[in-house]
Design a protein around this motif. Structure first.
Motif, mmCIF file in Angstrom:
data_model
loop_
_atom_site.group_PDB
_atom_site.id
_atom_site.type_symbol
_atom_site.label_atom_id
_atom_site.label_comp_id
_atom_site.label_asym_id
_atom_site.label_seq_id
_atom_site.Cartn_x
_atom_site.Cartn_y
_atom_site.Cartn_z
ATOM 1 N N ASP A 1 -8.900 -11.502 -10.318
ATOM 2 C CA ASP A 1 -8.334 -12.730 -9.764
ATOM 3 C C ASP A 1 -9.312 -13.893 -9.935
ATOM 4 N N GLU B 1 -0.440 -13.056 0.915
ATOM 5 C CA GLU B 1 -0.608 -11.631 0.629
ATOM 6 C C GLU B 1 0.278 -10.769 1.514
ATOM 7 N N HIS C 1 0.008 -10.467 -7.631
ATOM 8 C CA HIS C 1 -0.791 -10.643 -6.409
ATOM 9 C C HIS C 1 -0.550 -11.963 -5.686
ATOM 10 N N HIS D 1 -5.801 -8.019 -1.297
ATOM 11 C CA HIS D 1 -6.678 -8.783 -2.197
ATOM 12 C C HIS D 1 -7.392 -9.939 -1.506
ATOM 13 N N VAL E 1 -2.056 -5.713 -3.557
ATOM 14 C CA VAL E 1 -1.602 -7.089 -3.307
ATOM 15 C C VAL E 1 -1.903 -7.475 -1.866
#
Length: 198
Positions: A157, A78, A56, A100, A97
């Motif tokens: 995350d 991103e 990510h 996020h 990804v």
């Protein structure tokens, strides 16, 4: 060099470099990626989502190679990652990804306790990324096919920042990436995969 080799090279070059200034976190980018992927596995996520959790932040590495880093500018990591990752992964990896950061903006708006758990670096980047979503942005985000996966990824995350936490190795997750890349591609909108074509 193939895509997995290039990813390994990026982690070798940038994974151990600490974030500085307002972006400072308690662990390296590599440790963060490994912890995030481990949390995805512990949640029994699909391998594609584990791969997305691992990858990510790879756009930060691409940004570091392309532009001078500044605490006052969002590097749009991103989005930078998507053309790179699309060379070998389908949208089940690339969309979480890509989304996020938007998932963080979404959670700040819909979960009154969420912002309190963010690290100072994540709060700093939130301000650069546009802050909490508007009502219209929430509606658009929730309608996206991979929004739920992106929200799950975002929560991992945020938790994947524990100094000294044992994780599987970089080689372990590079092998997982190869497994994900070798699966037949299936378009999530049509249900047609590479093996279905004449």
């Amino acid at each position: 060099m193939d895509l997995t080799g290039r990813i390994e090279q990026l982690f070798a070059a940038h994974g151990h470099v600490p974030y500085e200034g307002a972006r400072r976190e308690a662990i390296s980018a590599l440790a963060h990626a490994l912890q995030c992927a481990q949390l995805a596995e512990w949640a029994n996520a699909d391998e594609s989502l584990v791969a997305a959790a691992f990858l990510h932040d790879v756009g930060h590495f691409l940004a570091a190679e392309a532009i001078a880093r500044s605490d006052r500018v969002d590097d749009r990591h991103e989005l930078l990652a998507i053309p790179f990752l699309s060379a070998g992964f389908d949208e089940s990896v690339t969309e979480p990804v890509r989304l996020h950061v938007e998932a963080k903006r979404f959670l700040v708006r819909v979960d009154p306790h969420y912002a309190r758990q963010l690290s100072p670096a994540s709060l700093h980047s939130l301000a650069l990324q546009g802050g909490a979503m508007s009502d219209d942005e929430i509606d658009r985000f929730e309608a996206l096919p991979f929004a739920r996966d992106a929200v799950q990824l975002r929560r991992w995350d945020d938790l994947a920042k524990q100094p000294g936490k044992p994780t599987p190795s970089l080689a372990y997750y590079l092998a997982l990436l190869e497994d994900v890349r070798e699966r037949p591609f299936t378009d999530s909108l049509t249900g047609i995969g590479a093996t279905d074509l004449a």
